[in-house]
Scaffold this active site. Structure first.
Site, mmCIF file in Angstrom:
data_model
loop_
_atom_site.group_PDB
_atom_site.id
_atom_site.type_symbol
_atom_site.label_atom_id
_atom_site.label_comp_id
_atom_site.label_asym_id
_atom_site.label_seq_id
_atom_site.Cartn_x
_atom_site.Cartn_y
_atom_site.Cartn_z
ATOM 1 N N TYR A 158 -8.145 -5.364 7.081
ATOM 2 C CA TYR A 158 -7.309 -4.159 7.090
ATOM 3 C C TYR A 158 -6.256 -4.217 5.983
ATOM 4 C CZ TYR A 158 -3.731 -0.856 8.649
ATOM 5 O OH TYR A 158 -2.801 0.152 8.698
ATOM 6 N N PRO A 212 42.491 -17.836 50.899
ATOM 7 C CA PRO A 212 41.921 -16.783 51.743
ATOM 8 C C PRO A 212 40.898 -15.934 50.998
ATOM 9 C CG PRO A 212 44.155 -16.204 51.078
ATOM 10 C CD PRO A 212 43.918 -17.605 50.607
ATOM 11 N N THR A 213 40.117 -15.194 51.754
ATOM 12 C CA THR A 213 39.121 -14.300 51.177
ATOM 13 C C THR A 213 39.772 -13.030 50.634
ATOM 14 O OG1 THR A 213 37.013 -13.191 51.615
ATOM 15 C CG2 THR A 213 38.674 -13.103 53.362
ATOM 16 N N ARG A 214 39.019 -12.288 49.836
ATOM 17 C CA ARG A 214 39.452 -11.000 49.267
ATOM 18 C C ARG A 214 40.727 -11.117 48.425
ATOM 19 N NH1 ARG A 214 36.777 -6.568 51.387
ATOM 20 N NH2 ARG A 214 35.420 -7.015 53.160
ATOM 21 N N SER A 263 36.820 -15.170 43.062
ATOM 22 C CA SER A 263 35.448 -15.169 42.535
ATOM 23 C C SER A 263 35.344 -14.288 41.298
ATOM 24 C CB SER A 263 34.461 -14.685 43.603
ATOM 25 O OG SER A 263 34.424 -15.562 44.703
ATOM 26 N N GLU A 292 -6.873 -1.032 0.946
ATOM 27 C CA GLU A 292 -6.508 -0.266 -0.254
ATOM 28 C C GLU A 292 -5.177 -0.764 -0.815
ATOM 29 O OE1 GLU A 292 -6.434 3.741 1.147
ATOM 30 O OE2 GLU A 292 -8.560 4.074 0.736
ATOM 31 N N HIS A 297 2.183 -5.017 4.268
ATOM 32 C CA HIS A 297 1.537 -5.703 5.386
ATOM 33 C C HIS A 297 1.446 -7.189 5.063
ATOM 34 C CE1 HIS A 297 0.435 -1.980 7.333
ATOM 35 N NE2 HIS A 297 -0.208 -1.560 6.250
ATOM 36 N N HIS A 333 4.483 0.726 1.781
ATOM 37 C CA HIS A 333 4.491 -0.119 2.972
ATOM 38 C C HIS A 333 4.020 -1.513 2.571
ATOM 39 C CE1 HIS A 333 5.328 3.412 5.090
ATOM 40 N NE2 HIS A 333 4.653 3.198 6.203
ATOM 41 N N GLU A 358 0.842 -1.191 0.000
ATOM 42 C CA GLU A 358 0.000 0.000 0.000
ATOM 43 C C GLU A 358 0.879 1.244 0.000
ATOM 44 O OE1 GLU A 358 -0.793 1.076 4.680
ATOM 45 O OE2 GLU A 358 -2.413 0.128 3.551
#
Length: 355
Positions: free
Chosen positions: A100, A230-232, A236, A104, A62, A60, A52
């Protein structure tokens, strides 16, 4: 181009799909045939494309697509044709959408046989007994085919089967989760390698290549990695920077398990509180787990390694029996951190000017 963020949140599932291609001068017949091929896995039944002229003079396009099985996509660019990107919607009223499209048109192409939507699942009560009332299975089939979201699916069931909805809601919620699973967002490492640079011991680099960076060959099993220290120290952060993974801290929650993950991480969970530790450490395939608030399910369709992170005060190896320790050592690379060792290099400070 759509942003990666919007693409991660996109989801479409329906047997009736309405497509609008703005500013698209392509031939409707060519577009129809290309879409038909795209959706072959869902058994296409009907498609109509119409061109259309828009108010601004642009063309466009559709299209209404109907399939036997619901089209299920999470890629917003799935229906892109020759660089043209459509607006994708579920056609809730196929009769109105088709009208729709044919309003047209300058050019139209159809393939297959149009399937009109029934006006009501329960039939027309004004026709009395002349129209056969659909069975429960037929109504559920319609609901499954036409619902477009978890919320709409449950709402339609509530409307058609109020008693069943009230007494069997947990089962309907389970099927809703299967039909409309949560969309997995594209993985972005929460700890990407950056400054300060992440680093690891040479022996672990040798473990990384075959177990993380190489795909799993059929019939082979990966090897897990155990890091205690150990941690820190950044262990991770380093472990989480390697790629897409399942991450568990404090407890193992199988409800959020992602099959697409490359590896698993068990972080700071005591040995006695880690269910299925043998399956995880041994990189086993297809084992059954029991989520706390869900049904039993089979997970890990392919062998994938697990990185276990522990501090000295909860060293898994101190909690194991001799038999458990033997299994652990046979299936896991064990790495004990040295005093002062870190998993990152300290940032380089700019030189200070002499006063």
């Amino acid at each position: 181009m759509a942003s990666s963020s919007s693409n991660r949140q996109f989801s479409h599932r329906n047997v009736n799909t309405f497509l609008t291609y703005p500013h698209c001068p392509e031939n409707p017949e060519i577009v129809c045939q290309m879409i038909w091929e795209l959706v072959g896995r869902w058994t296409p039944k009907y498609i109509i494309c119409a061109q259309e002229a828009h108010k601004d003079g642009d063309m466009h396009l559709h299209a209404l697509l109907q399939t036997e099985k619901p089209v299920r996509i999470t890629d917003s660019r799935f229906f892109d044709i020759e660089g043209f990107h459509p607006n994708i919607q579920s056609a809730k009223s196929v009769n109105k959408v088709r009208d729709y499209i044919l309003k047209e048109p300058l050019a139209v192409f159809e393939r297959g046989t149009f399937i009109p939507r029934k006006s009501s699942f329960q039939g027309n009560p004004s026709k009395g007994n002349s129209e056969k009332k659909p069975s429960k299975d037929e109504i559920m089939r319609e609901i499954i085919s036409h619902s477009t979201s978890k919320l709409e699916y449950l709402s339609m069931i509530r409307k058609e089967f109020p008693y069943d909805w009230a007494t069997k809601l947990q089962y309907f919620e389970y099927s809703a989760n299967k039909l409309f699973p949560e969309i997995q967002e594209e993985f972005i490492s929460p700890h990407p390698p950056s400054s300060p640079d992440l680093l690891c011991n040479e022996s672990i680099k040798d473990w990384l290549q075959p177990n993380i960076f190489q795909p799993t060959d059929e019939g082979t099993r990966k090897q897990s990695l155990y890091i205690v220290g150990p941690t820190r120290t950044g262990k991770s952060t380093w472990a989480r920077s390697l790629g897409l993974h399942n991450y568990w801290q404090n407890n193992v929650d199988w409800s959020s398990y992602n099959e697409d993950a490359i590896y698993n991480i068990v972080d700071d969970i005591p040995f006695k509180f880690c269910p299925c530790w043998k399956q995880l450490v041994g990189c086993q395939k297809e084992f059954v787990v029991n989520p706390k608030y869900g049904k039993k399910k089979k997970v890990q369709m392919k062998s994938k390694p697990t990185i276990i992170l522990a501090n000295w005060d909860e060293d898994w190896m101190n909690e194991m029996t001799p038999g458990q320790l033997e299994y652990f050592e046979a299936n896991c690379m064990i790495y004990k951190m040295s005093p002062g060792e870190k998993w990152y290099s300290p940032p380089v400070l700019p030189p200070t000017e002499e006063v």
